[in-house]
Design a protein around this motif. Structure first.
Motif, PDB file in Angstrom:
ATOM      1  N   MET A  52     -24.930 -13.358 -13.098  1.00 18.39           N
ATOM      2  CA  MET A  52     -25.413 -14.662 -13.545  1.00 18.39           C
ATOM      3  C   MET A  52     -26.843 -14.843 -13.055  1.00 18.39           C
ATOM      4  SD  MET A  52     -23.955 -18.504 -12.887  1.00 18.39           S
ATOM      5  CE  MET A  52     -22.660 -18.491 -14.068  1.00 18.39           C
ATOM      6  N   LEU A  53     -27.652 -15.484 -13.870  1.00 17.96           N
ATOM      7  CA  LEU A  53     -29.029 -15.714 -13.490  1.00 17.96           C
ATOM      8  C   LEU A  53     -29.125 -16.768 -12.398  1.00 17.96           C
ATOM      9  CD1 LEU A  53     -30.470 -18.505 -15.175  1.00 17.96           C
ATOM     10  CD2 LEU A  53     -29.106 -17.263 -16.822  1.00 17.96           C
ATOM     11  N   LYS A  54     -30.295 -16.859 -11.802  1.00 21.56           N
ATOM     12  CA  LYS A  54     -30.509 -17.843 -10.735  1.00 21.56           C
ATOM     13  C   LYS A  54     -30.355 -19.243 -11.317  1.00 21.56           C
ATOM     14  CE  LYS A  54     -33.533 -19.107  -7.020  1.00 21.56           C
ATOM     15  NZ  LYS A  54     -32.494 -19.804  -6.303  1.00 21.56           N
ATOM     16  N   THR A  55     -29.586 -20.067 -10.621  1.00 21.46           N
ATOM     17  CA  THR A  55     -29.372 -21.438 -11.090  1.00 21.46           C
ATOM     18  C   THR A  55     -30.396 -22.375 -10.457  1.00 21.46           C
ATOM     19  OG1 THR A  55     -27.784 -21.877  -9.336  1.00 21.46           O
ATOM     20  CG2 THR A  55     -26.902 -21.080 -11.418  1.00 21.46           C
ATOM     21  N   TYR A  56     -30.714 -23.433 -11.178  1.00 21.61           N
ATOM     22  CA  TYR A  56     -31.651 -24.434 -10.684  1.00 21.61           C
ATOM     23  C   TYR A  56     -31.351 -25.777 -11.347  1.00 21.61           C
ATOM     24  CZ  TYR A  56     -33.977 -23.442 -15.125  1.00 21.61           C
ATOM     25  OH  TYR A  56     -34.237 -23.266 -16.463  1.00 21.61           O
ATOM     26  N   ASN A  57     -31.720 -26.847 -10.675  1.00 25.41           N
ATOM     27  CA  ASN A  57     -31.502 -28.185 -11.221  1.00 25.41           C
ATOM     28  C   ASN A  57     -32.291 -28.368 -12.500  1.00 25.41           C
ATOM     29  OD1 ASN A  57     -29.651 -29.628  -9.600  1.00 25.41           O
ATOM     30  ND2 ASN A  57     -31.147 -29.617  -7.965  1.00 25.41           N
ATOM     31  N   GLY A  58     -31.609 -28.868 -13.503  1.00 21.64           N
ATOM     32  CA  GLY A  58     -32.238 -29.141 -14.782  1.00 21.64           C
ATOM     33  C   GLY A  58     -32.167 -27.999 -15.768  1.00 21.64           C
ATOM     34  N   MET A  59     -31.571 -26.880 -15.370  1.00 18.77           N
ATOM     35  CA  MET A  59     -31.470 -25.760 -16.309  1.00 18.77           C
ATOM     36  C   MET A  59     -30.511 -26.133 -17.437  1.00 18.77           C
ATOM     37  SD  MET A  59     -29.075 -23.028 -14.246  1.00 18.77           S
ATOM     38  CE  MET A  59     -29.269 -21.782 -15.495  1.00 18.77           C
ATOM     39  N   PRO A  60     -30.691 -25.557 -18.629  1.00 20.01           N
ATOM     40  CA  PRO A  60     -29.769 -25.854 -19.719  1.00 20.01           C
ATOM     41  C   PRO A  60     -28.336 -25.441 -19.341  1.00 20.01           C
ATOM     42  CG  PRO A  60     -31.737 -24.771 -20.543  1.00 20.01           C
ATOM     43  CD  PRO A  60     -31.792 -24.682 -19.042  1.00 20.01           C
ATOM     44  N   ALA A  61     -27.410 -26.323 -19.525  1.00 18.46           N
ATOM     45  CA  ALA A  61     -26.020 -26.049 -19.178  1.00 18.46           C
ATOM     46  C   ALA A  61     -25.488 -24.846 -19.949  1.00 18.46           C
ATOM     47  CB  ALA A  61     -25.156 -27.279 -19.431  1.00 18.46           C
ATOM     48  N   THR A  62     -26.013 -24.607 -21.136  1.00 15.31           N
ATOM     49  CA  THR A  62     -25.563 -23.475 -21.943  1.00 15.31           C
ATOM     50  C   THR A  62     -25.929 -22.135 -21.318  1.00 15.31           C
ATOM     51  OG1 THR A  62     -27.577 -23.686 -23.264  1.00 15.31           O
ATOM     52  CG2 THR A  62     -25.582 -24.733 -24.124  1.00 15.31           C
ATOM     53  N   GLU A  63     -26.864 -22.118 -20.385  1.00 14.74           N
ATOM     54  CA  GLU A  63     -27.246 -20.877 -19.709  1.00 14.74           C
ATOM     55  C   GLU A  63     -26.292 -20.519 -18.567  1.00 14.74           C
ATOM     56  OE1 GLU A  63     -31.349 -20.719 -18.563  1.00 14.74           O
ATOM     57  OE2 GLU A  63     -32.031 -21.248 -20.582  1.00 14.74           O
ATOM     58  N   LEU A  64     -25.388 -21.407 -18.243  1.00 17.19           N
ATOM     59  CA  LEU A  64     -24.404 -21.140 -17.188  1.00 17.19           C
ATOM     60  C   LEU A  64     -23.219 -20.417 -17.811  1.00 17.19           C
ATOM     61  CD1 LEU A  64     -24.645 -24.557 -15.355  1.00 17.19           C
ATOM     62  CD2 LEU A  64     -25.476 -22.354 -14.521  1.00 17.19           C
TER      63      LEU A  64
ATOM     64  N   ALA B 270     -21.406 -23.115  -5.506  1.00 20.13           N
ATOM     65  CA  ALA B 270     -22.131 -24.296  -5.986  1.00 20.13           C
ATOM     66  C   ALA B 270     -21.334 -24.944  -7.111  1.00 20.13           C
ATOM     67  CB  ALA B 270     -23.523 -23.917  -6.469  1.00 20.13           C
ATOM     68  N   VAL B 271     -21.689 -26.185  -7.430  1.00 18.76           N
ATOM     69  CA  VAL B 271     -21.014 -26.932  -8.487  1.00 18.76           C
ATOM     70  C   VAL B 271     -22.078 -27.477  -9.435  1.00 18.76           C
ATOM     71  CG1 VAL B 271     -19.535 -28.909  -9.018  1.00 18.76           C
ATOM     72  CG2 VAL B 271     -19.104 -27.545  -6.963  1.00 18.76           C
ATOM     73  N   ALA B 272     -21.872 -27.256 -10.730  1.00 18.48           N
ATOM     74  CA  ALA B 272     -22.782 -27.779 -11.751  1.00 18.48           C
ATOM     75  C   ALA B 272     -22.171 -29.041 -12.349  1.00 18.48           C
ATOM     76  CB  ALA B 272     -23.011 -26.740 -12.835  1.00 18.48           C
ATOM     77  N   MET B 273     -23.039 -29.948 -12.768  1.00 22.36           N
ATOM     78  CA  MET B 273     -22.606 -31.197 -13.380  1.00 22.36           C
ATOM     79  C   MET B 273     -23.438 -31.415 -14.639  1.00 22.36           C
ATOM     80  SD  MET B 273     -22.504 -34.983 -11.591  1.00 22.36           S
ATOM     81  CE  MET B 273     -21.647 -34.353 -10.176  1.00 22.36           C
ATOM     82  N   ARG B 274     -22.791 -31.868 -15.703  1.00 26.03           N
ATOM     83  CA  ARG B 274     -23.505 -32.156 -16.957  1.00 26.03           C
ATOM     84  C   ARG B 274     -22.922 -33.393 -17.618  1.00 26.03           C
ATOM     85  NH1 ARG B 274     -21.312 -27.527 -21.213  1.00 26.03           N
ATOM     86  NH2 ARG B 274     -19.193 -28.357 -21.386  1.00 26.03           N
ATOM     87  N   ASN B 275     -23.661 -33.960 -18.544  1.00 21.63           N
ATOM     88  CA  ASN B 275     -23.227 -35.102 -19.336  1.00 21.63           C
ATOM     89  C   ASN B 275     -22.375 -34.569 -20.486  1.00 21.63           C
ATOM     90  OD1 ASN B 275     -23.086 -37.192 -21.265  1.00 21.63           O
ATOM     91  ND2 ASN B 275     -25.024 -38.045 -20.599  1.00 21.63           N
ATOM     92  N   SER B 276     -21.152 -35.034 -20.608  1.00 24.81           N
ATOM     93  CA  SER B 276     -20.251 -34.509 -21.641  1.00 24.81           C
ATOM     94  C   SER B 276     -20.742 -34.816 -23.057  1.00 24.81           C
ATOM     95  CB  SER B 276     -18.838 -35.053 -21.456  1.00 24.81           C
ATOM     96  OG  SER B 276     -18.813 -36.443 -21.655  1.00 24.81           O
ATOM     97  N   ARG B 277     -21.551 -35.841 -23.222  1.00 24.26           N
ATOM     98  CA  ARG B 277     -22.087 -36.156 -24.553  1.00 24.26           C
ATOM     99  C   ARG B 277     -23.187 -35.195 -24.972  1.00 24.26           C
ATOM    100  NH1 ARG B 277     -23.955 -41.960 -23.899  1.00 24.26           N
ATOM    101  NH2 ARG B 277     -23.836 -41.401 -21.728  1.00 24.26           N
ATOM    102  N   TYR B 278     -23.804 -34.511 -24.011  1.00 27.89           N
ATOM    103  CA  TYR B 278     -24.896 -33.569 -24.281  1.00 27.89           C
ATOM    104  C   TYR B 278     -24.605 -32.250 -23.561  1.00 27.89           C
ATOM    105  CZ  TYR B 278     -26.966 -38.014 -25.531  1.00 27.89           C
ATOM    106  OH  TYR B 278     -27.184 -39.237 -26.080  1.00 27.89           O
ATOM    107  N   PRO B 279     -23.566 -31.528 -23.983  1.00 32.15           N
ATOM    108  CA  PRO B 279     -23.166 -30.325 -23.261  1.00 32.15           C
ATOM    109  C   PRO B 279     -24.227 -29.239 -23.228  1.00 32.15           C
ATOM    110  CG  PRO B 279     -21.971 -30.508 -25.329  1.00 32.15           C
ATOM    111  CD  PRO B 279     -22.722 -31.790 -25.145  1.00 32.15           C
ATOM    112  N   GLU B 280     -25.166 -29.286 -24.149  1.00 31.17           N
ATOM    113  CA  GLU B 280     -26.247 -28.305 -24.150  1.00 31.17           C
ATOM    114  C   GLU B 280     -27.432 -28.755 -23.305  1.00 31.17           C
ATOM    115  OE1 GLU B 280     -27.115 -31.425 -26.937  1.00 31.17           O
ATOM    116  OE2 GLU B 280     -25.327 -30.223 -26.730  1.00 31.17           O
ATOM    117  N   GLY B 281     -27.371 -29.961 -22.791  1.00 32.37           N
ATOM    118  CA  GLY B 281     -28.463 -30.537 -22.002  1.00 32.37           C
ATOM    119  C   GLY B 281     -28.550 -29.964 -20.603  1.00 32.37           C
ATOM    120  N   PRO B 282     -29.316 -30.633 -19.759  1.00 33.93           N
ATOM    121  CA  PRO B 282     -29.551 -30.117 -18.408  1.00 33.93           C
ATOM    122  C   PRO B 282     -28.310 -30.225 -17.517  1.00 33.93           C
ATOM    123  CG  PRO B 282     -30.542 -32.276 -18.641  1.00 33.93           C
ATOM    124  CD  PRO B 282     -30.043 -31.873 -20.005  1.00 33.93           C
TER     125      PRO B 282
END
Length: 80
Positions: free
Chosen positions: A1-13, A40-52
């Motif tokens: 998996m690539l390096k994770t960072y805040n604000g990355m597109p959720a689709t890249e996880l 680590a734990v990722a969090m995203r907005n369910s209305r914008y699953p492709e978002g940050p």
């Protein structure tokens, strides 16, 4: 998996298994969370699953969940 960072597109996880609260409503007004390799734990907005996605450490998520259980954030859900 690539390096994770805040604000990355959720689709890249790639391979993230997103979990939504049972309290989520039909309009999709919910936050989804996924455990990442390394704990680590990722969090995203369910209305914008492709978002940050925001990436948190396990202790940060623990503090958030315990604080929510203890009512620390209750003023944020008060009716207008």
């Amino acid at each position: 998996m690539l390096k994770t960072y805040n604000g990355m597109p959720a689709t890249e996880l790639r391979g993230a298994r997103w979990h939504k609260s049972r309290r989520s409503n039909s309009q999709g007004n919910c936050v989804e969370m996924a455990e990442l390799p390394g704990g680590a734990v990722a969090m995203r907005n369910s209305r914008y699953p492709e978002g940050p996605a925001l990436i948190y450490t396990r202790p940060e998520i623990r503090a958030l969940i315990l604080g929510a259980k203890e009512g620390d954030f209750d003023p944020l859900i008060a009716a207008n």
